[in-house]
Design a protein around this motif. Structure first.
Motif, mmCIF file in Angstrom:
data_model
loop_
_atom_site.group_PDB
_atom_site.id
_atom_site.type_symbol
_atom_site.label_atom_id
_atom_site.label_comp_id
_atom_site.label_asym_id
_atom_site.label_seq_id
_atom_site.Cartn_x
_atom_site.Cartn_y
_atom_site.Cartn_z
ATOM 1 N N UNK A 113 9.082 35.673 -15.191
ATOM 2 C CA UNK A 113 8.728 34.450 -15.911
ATOM 3 C C UNK A 113 7.785 33.571 -15.099
ATOM 4 N N UNK A 114 7.419 34.029 -13.915
ATOM 5 C CA UNK A 114 6.479 33.289 -13.064
ATOM 6 C C UNK A 114 5.200 34.083 -12.804
ATOM 7 N N UNK A 115 5.078 35.263 -13.437
ATOM 8 C CA UNK A 115 3.994 36.196 -13.090
ATOM 9 C C UNK A 115 2.973 36.317 -14.218
ATOM 10 N N UNK A 116 1.696 36.356 -13.832
ATOM 11 C CA UNK A 116 0.597 36.543 -14.784
ATOM 12 C C UNK A 116 0.263 38.028 -14.819
ATOM 13 N N UNK A 117 0.585 38.692 -15.925
ATOM 14 C CA UNK A 117 0.465 40.141 -15.975
ATOM 15 C C UNK A 117 0.451 40.613 -17.420
ATOM 16 N N UNK A 118 0.032 41.880 -17.617
ATOM 17 C CA UNK A 118 0.123 42.488 -18.950
ATOM 18 C C UNK A 118 1.510 43.077 -19.186
ATOM 19 N N UNK A 119 2.356 43.068 -18.170
ATOM 20 C CA UNK A 119 3.735 43.544 -18.318
ATOM 21 C C UNK A 119 4.379 42.835 -19.512
ATOM 22 N N UNK A 120 5.009 43.597 -20.387
ATOM 23 C CA UNK A 120 5.617 43.035 -21.595
ATOM 24 C C UNK A 120 6.592 41.917 -21.280
ATOM 25 N N UNK A 121 7.240 41.991 -20.113
ATOM 26 C CA UNK A 121 8.243 40.987 -19.737
ATOM 27 C C UNK A 121 7.669 39.814 -18.953
ATOM 28 N N UNK A 122 6.365 39.799 -18.699
ATOM 29 C CA UNK A 122 5.777 38.680 -17.964
ATOM 30 C C UNK A 122 5.650 37.467 -18.878
ATOM 31 N N UNK A 123 5.575 36.290 -18.272
ATOM 32 C CA UNK A 123 5.516 35.061 -19.076
ATOM 33 C C UNK A 123 4.253 35.006 -19.925
ATOM 34 N N UNK A 124 3.162 35.595 -19.442
ATOM 35 C CA UNK A 124 1.924 35.618 -20.229
ATOM 36 C C UNK A 124 2.115 36.437 -21.499
ATOM 37 N N UNK A 125 2.673 37.625 -21.361
ATOM 38 C CA UNK A 125 2.894 38.497 -22.514
ATOM 39 C C UNK A 125 3.945 37.913 -23.462
ATOM 40 N N UNK A 126 4.988 37.326 -22.907
ATOM 41 C CA UNK A 126 6.034 36.724 -23.748
ATOM 42 C C UNK A 126 5.473 35.569 -24.573
ATOM 43 N N UNK A 127 4.580 34.802 -23.963
ATOM 44 C CA UNK A 127 3.942 33.695 -24.684
ATOM 45 C C UNK A 127 3.095 34.219 -25.838
ATOM 46 N N UNK A 128 2.345 35.283 -25.568
ATOM 47 C CA UNK A 128 1.534 35.898 -26.615
ATOM 48 C C UNK A 128 2.412 36.452 -27.734
ATOM 49 N N UNK A 129 3.528 37.081 -27.356
ATOM 50 C CA UNK A 129 4.446 37.624 -28.356
ATOM 51 C C UNK A 129 4.998 36.523 -29.257
ATOM 52 N N UNK A 130 5.350 35.386 -28.652
ATOM 53 C CA UNK A 130 5.872 34.284 -29.460
ATOM 54 C C UNK A 130 4.859 33.869 -30.522
ATOM 55 N N UNK A 131 3.624 33.651 -30.109
ATOM 56 C CA UNK A 131 2.613 33.187 -31.058
ATOM 57 C C UNK A 131 2.364 34.216 -32.163
ATOM 58 N N UNK A 132 2.287 35.485 -31.793
ATOM 59 C CA UNK A 132 2.005 36.524 -32.782
ATOM 60 C C UNK A 132 3.173 36.728 -33.738
ATOM 61 N N UNK A 133 4.403 36.601 -33.225
ATOM 62 C CA UNK A 133 5.581 36.752 -34.091
ATOM 63 C C UNK A 133 5.666 35.612 -35.097
ATOM 64 N N UNK A 134 5.346 34.395 -34.651
ATOM 65 C CA UNK A 134 5.395 33.257 -35.560
ATOM 66 C C UNK A 134 4.294 33.376 -36.623
ATOM 67 N N UNK A 135 3.128 33.851 -36.217
ATOM 68 C CA UNK A 135 2.042 34.071 -37.173
ATOM 69 C C UNK A 135 2.429 35.159 -38.177
ATOM 70 N N UNK A 136 3.053 36.222 -37.685
ATOM 71 C CA UNK A 136 3.413 37.339 -38.556
ATOM 72 C C UNK A 136 4.520 36.965 -39.544
ATOM 73 N N UNK A 137 5.539 36.249 -39.073
ATOM 74 C CA UNK A 137 6.692 35.962 -39.938
ATOM 75 C C UNK A 137 6.509 34.673 -40.736
ATOM 76 N N UNK A 138 5.886 33.665 -40.132
ATOM 77 C CA UNK A 138 5.728 32.363 -40.808
ATOM 78 C C UNK A 138 4.306 31.837 -40.642
ATOM 79 N N UNK A 139 3.335 32.481 -41.227
ATOM 80 C CA UNK A 139 1.935 32.065 -41.059
ATOM 81 C C UNK A 139 1.679 30.647 -41.566
ATOM 82 N N UNK A 140 2.305 30.272 -42.676
ATOM 83 C CA UNK A 140 2.073 28.929 -43.223
ATOM 84 C C UNK A 140 2.607 27.852 -42.289
ATOM 85 N N UNK A 141 3.747 28.110 -41.684
ATOM 86 C CA UNK A 141 4.311 27.160 -40.725
ATOM 87 C C UNK A 141 3.400 27.031 -39.509
#
Length: 519
Positions: free
Chosen positions: A391-419
């Motif tokens: 959670x402190x590392x900048x990486x493409x690793x799926x478990x890194x905070x950078x990737x987790x942040x990207x996953x959050x945004x993409x999941x919210x766009x995918x499930x609730x685009x209007x929100x």
């Protein structure tokens, strides 16, 4: 069987035979064999019987699991250059911050205490939380806001954010780099054990007057897993949640740590002695963090002493450096000024544990699970070096905070685009809220038992992807209110209080219940 599989199998056998466990098995077999056998077949039959011993089979199964886990880690992909550079520059900022503190305070990074200070500190040790005061002159090395702002500025120099004047789906959020993400359908497969047709601890609420038969069956399965001594069985059990009484047994087994050995207790005692005789410049920052966060939290204030003691010991444990072995990050190298006027470059802090704001929240929830300090410590170091460090590392690793942040945004766009579109049209970035939840694994936001139920699944699935899933699930849960907000302050009010949120049912609903806004 392919030559690759045969080679791997032979490697496993070789490792087991050369391990301490291998020597123990060979000695046990040797001592059990008679002096003479009528035939080679009789010898083979006797050895098969000995190897069928339950304890030996468990040891071999666990050794094979450990090999496979290390093998998968070693097969990791290489990091992209611009993210390596981003991580390096981030570390340079942290080093500068530490060196600035040392220069401003006029103190070395580490120094032995005088006899009077040692005696005084030893007297305070048992009630350290109440004895030590916060010093506001010592600021955190960095806060979540600092890391958040830095991640949002990272760009891929070879990637165009706009296509024909239109912003692409991959750049709608704040994380502007094209990281690969997992969609909801893939997540359903990955986390199938969370599906609604499975029984879980923390979901079915038992009636106070009657026993819940479904939860009772889960408890029986957990009890069986805790006595099996098999790591994979314990991991699978954690996926369904663990009752408070069994966490102290199942978590260490799933994390593959031995909390019953005298060795771990002795190591912690030696770290305590180090704290009591040698001071670190960053000690006061760790003290401030406990005072400002976990000690100021209704869930954890009673654990101020053990949290602080464990945190100060962790700062000195060089064994934690193992977290950098397969990481995009590197230990910080700082300038330590010596008494004779010279200086040296050292890895600092000695453990590599950087005192980010809120780091104490990774320890306090564990005080509900274990009563002995060395057990809290061993579990914390295991979880931090394997999971929370990412959670402190900048990486493409799926478990890194950078990737987790990207996953959050993409999941919210995918499930609730209007929100998502409504919020950003109002100047509200959802990641701003989710980021602070994820960087402390929801400790300090959810109630303590909900944090532990979430950590059960992180251990069981060996994945931090549950953090962006949980964050998106909370947005889904509060979506009707969020659709009404117009300003950031209003969104803050909607998302501020997560008390009474049952996080596992929300995750299940997000993953497995269709939504009419899904496009």
């Amino acid at each position: 069987m392919t030559s690759g599989n045969t080679s791997k199998q032979n490697k496993i056998v070789e490792i087991i035979l050369q391990s301490e466990m291998g020597y123990s098995i060979k000695n046990k077999i040797h001592n059990s064999l008679p002096d003479h056998f009528e035939s080679k077949q009789a010898l083979k039959d006797k050895m098969k019987t000995l190897l069928s011993n339950a304890e030996i089979k468990q040891s071999i199964c666990n050794e094979i699991y450990r090999f496979n886990s290390k093998y998968k880690v070693n097969q990791g992909k290489e990091e992209v250059d611009y993210l390596l550079e981003a991580q390096k520059k981030w570390e340079e900022q942290l080093i500068k911050s530490i060196n600035t503190i040392a220069s401003e305070r006029g103190k070395p990074l580490a120094a032995p205490m005088g006899d009077h200070d040692v005696a005084n500190f030893r007297r305070k040790w048992k009630s350290l939380g109440t004895e030590m005061n916060e010093d506001t002159n010592y600021k955190p090395i960095y806060s979540q806001k600092d890391l958040f702002a830095y991640l949002c500025k990272i760009r891929n120099p070879n990637y165009k954010e706009f296509v024909m004047g239109q912003e692409t789906r991959g750049t709608l959020g704040l994380i502007k780099i094209p990281l690969a993400t997992i969609d909801i359908k893939e997540l359903q497969n990955q986390f199938i054990d969370l599906s609604l047709d499975r029984s879980h601890i923390g979901v079915e609420q038992a009636d106070n007057s009657n026993t819940n038969p479904i939860e009772e069956q889960v408890v029986l399965a957990l009890s069986a897993a805790s006595t099996s001594s098999l790591i994979p069985v314990a991991l699978r059990a954690c996926r369904f949640g663990v009752t408070p009484s069994l966490r102290c047994t199942l978590w260490p087994l799933a994390l593959d740590i031995d909390l019953e050995s005298r060795k771990g207790q002795i190591e912690f005692i030696n770290l305590e002695k180090d704290v009591l005789t040698n001071s670190l410049l960053l000690d006061q920052i760790f003290i401030n963090d406990v005072k400002s966060n976990s000690a100021n939290d209704d869930n954890y204030f009673v654990f101020e002493d053990p949290t602080l003691q464990v945190l100060l010991c962790a700062a000195r444990d060089y064994k934690m450096m193992s977290m950098y072995t397969h990481s995009n990050a590197s230990p910080l190298k700082c300038v330590n000024k010596l008494i004779d006027g010279g200086q040296e470059i050292v890895a600092y802090p000695p453990s590599g544990l950087i005192p980010m704001y809120g780091v104490s929240y990774f320890i306090s929830p564990l005080c509900y699970v274990f009563s002995h300090h060395w057990k809290i410590y061993s579990t914390f170091t295991a979880m931090y070096t394997r999971y929370f460090h990412k959670l402190t590392v900048i990486s493409t690793d799926t478990n890194s905070i950078l990737s987790l942040s990207k996953h959050f945004e993409m999941l919210l766009i995918e499930k609730h685009p209007m929100l998502f579109l409504h919020l950003i049209s109002c100047g509200i970035q959802p990641l701003k809220f989710a980021f602070r939840w994820m960087t402390c694994a929801f400790a300090g936001y959810l109630e303590a038992e909900q944090v532990l139920l979430l950590w059960d699944r992180i251990i069981g699935f060996k994945s931090l992807l549950l953090l962006p899933i949980a964050a998106t699930a909370i947005f889904e849960f509060r979506s009707s209110n969020l659709m009404q907000v117009q300003r950031s302050e209003e969104a803050e009010a909607v998302l501020y209080n997560l008390n009474h949120v049952a996080i596992i049912p929300l995750i299940q609903q997000f993953l497995f219940v269709p939504n009419q806004l899904l496009i």
